[in-house]
Scaffold this active site. Structure first.
Site, mmCIF file in Angstrom:
data_model
loop_
_atom_site.group_PDB
_atom_site.id
_atom_site.type_symbol
_atom_site.label_atom_id
_atom_site.label_comp_id
_atom_site.label_asym_id
_atom_site.label_seq_id
_atom_site.Cartn_x
_atom_site.Cartn_y
_atom_site.Cartn_z
ATOM 1 N N GLU A 79 0.858 -1.192 0.000
ATOM 2 C CA GLU A 79 0.000 0.000 0.000
ATOM 3 C C GLU A 79 0.896 1.245 0.000
ATOM 4 O OE1 GLU A 79 -3.178 0.035 2.889
ATOM 5 O OE2 GLU A 79 -4.239 1.591 1.762
ATOM 6 N N HIS A 222 2.479 1.936 11.828
ATOM 7 C CA HIS A 222 1.930 3.243 12.211
ATOM 8 C C HIS A 222 1.926 3.360 13.738
ATOM 9 C CE1 HIS A 222 0.317 4.003 8.170
ATOM 10 N NE2 HIS A 222 -0.219 2.803 8.189
HETATM 11 FE FE1 FEO Z 1 -2.390 -0.819 4.633
HETATM 12 FE FE2 FEO Z 1 -0.661 1.473 6.397
HETATM 13 O O1 FEO Z 1 -1.250 0.624 4.863
#
Ligand code: FEO
Length: 393
Positions: A79, A222
């Site tokens: 992604e 993240h």
């Molecule tokens: Fe699925 Fe943080 O991208």
């Protein structure tokens, strides 16, 4: 700022303080795109950042070692929030091979010009020796893309878990023991509800597969890195993966001239008559869907109300239900309600959307123009029924 996970392993990502939209997800507290540098006889970079921030990533790497020393760039997930810096990184790290699985190579090839990249394709469970340390790769398909995988360093018991266990939150701290835990869990819950919720079964499969690994640190793509409270977030994931219902009712609505709002308030009052049940009332015209679906995720029952507009739902309710049904919440009971003028269409349209996804408790509760005393009594009874359903779990 402390970026060190272990001697020779550092966070080198980008803190995106100002991002507020993440493909529709309202990121009120920003986010981080976490990348990690593992220095050894052969140095590896695990994941990258959004393309515009490639320069910061490369500067962070350069603070630890010359870019030409980067031997491997691991791509856990294609992604673009993690991969769109790859063109700049592969150009700057001229000696690096791109390490990923076959599906990831295909996805990357459809996003970027990869003709100059050297690929090293790895398979499930394969180990890549860096010297004193090694990297082991595990596929986690549909958590949350088909090519998703995680990377494990057995020598340090560190799992680079990609999006799993992540949070959209930007802070100057990097570790979970540097902020109040409730704040991090809350951000992780919002993240799960808006990104991961449709993939509960594959999340459970991944948790089962990875559950036997000794873990000291879990480093997501993240937010904060879990080094103290992983047991707590793992327990949350086990509940969220089955969208476990709690004794909670959510009443959300989109009104036109106030009648549907009056009905919603009366339904919520009825729900409040049942002790021990948490009740939330949400106007979807005033609340972002990011918040609404997070409230829905752990409720046992909800009521969705919409006035009729142009033979259908109010646009805000159509938007909210489209988003919510796409996230496929499990273990929820519901009914719909709403006012109309000459054709009862809104609550019925909402009911038609929800029936394939959730358990219907009653037919739509409709009101022509303004609710009278009798209708309000029916709303209150319906709200009480909703809360009794929640209380019974
Ligand atoms: Fe699925 Fe943080 O991208």
């Amino acid at each position: 700022m402390n970026t060190q996970l272990a001697q020779g392993i550092d966070w080198v990502g980008y803190a995106d303080w100002t991002v507020r939209d993440f493909h529709g997800y309202r990121t009120e507290n920003g986010s981080t795109y976490n990348a990690y540098l593992v220095r050894d006889e052969n140095t590896a970079l695990i994941d990258t950042v959004k393309g515009p921030y490639a320069g910061t990533l490369l500067a962070h790497i350069s603070a630890h070692c010359p870019l030409e020393e980067v031997r491997y760039v691991i791509c856990n997930h294609a992604e673009p929030d993690h991969s769109s810096a790859l063109p700049a990184v592969m150009k700057a790290c001229a000696n690096a091979e791109l390490v990923c699985n076959e599906k990831c190579k295909d996805a990357l090839s459809r996003h970027y010009d990869v003709s100059g990249w050297k690929f090293k394709i790895i398979t499930e469970g394969e180990t890549l020796c860096l010297g004193r340390r090694s990297l082991r790769f595990f596929n986690t398909p549909m958590v949350h893309w088909p090519e998703s995988m995680v990377t494990y360093v057995p020598e340090d018991k560190i799992l680079f878990s990609m999006d799993a266990f992540g949070q959209h939150i930007s802070t100057s701290e990097r570790f979970d023991d540097e902020l109040p835990l409730g704040e991090i869990i809350s951000a992780a819950k919002t993240y799960y509800a808006n990104i991961v919720m449709p993939y509960g079964k594959t999340v459970m499969a991944a948790l089962t597969k990875l559950g036997t690994l000794p873990l000291d640190i879990v480093a997501p793509s993240h937010g904060l890195i879990w080094r103290k409270h992983f047991a707590e977030i793992l327990k949350c994931y086990q509940d969220w993966a089955v969208t476990k219902a709690t004794k909670k009712v959510v009443v959300f609505f989109a009104s036109m001239w106030g009648s549907t709002r009056i009905m919603a308030e009366e339904i919520a009052e009825g729900a409040l008559e049942v002790p021990g049940v948490d009740v939330k009332l949400i106007d979807v015209n005033a609340t972002h869907d990011t918040v609404t679906v997070t409230e829905i995720m752990d409720c046992a029952a909800f009521a969705a109300g919409t006035a009729t507009l142009n033979m259908g739902m109010m646009p805000a309710m159509a938007r909210t239900l489209t988003y919510m049904c796409g996230l496929r919440p499990q273990n929820k009971s519901y009914f719909t309600f709403g006012s109309y003028g000459w054709a009862e269409k809104g609550a019925t349209a909402a009911d038609a959307m929800l029936a394939p996804v959730c358990e219907k408790l009653r037919d739509p509760l409709a009101c022509r123009f303004r609710p009278d005393a009798s209708l309000l009594k029916e709303c209150r009874a319906a709200g009480k029924m909703l809360a009794e359903k929640a209380a019974s779990i």
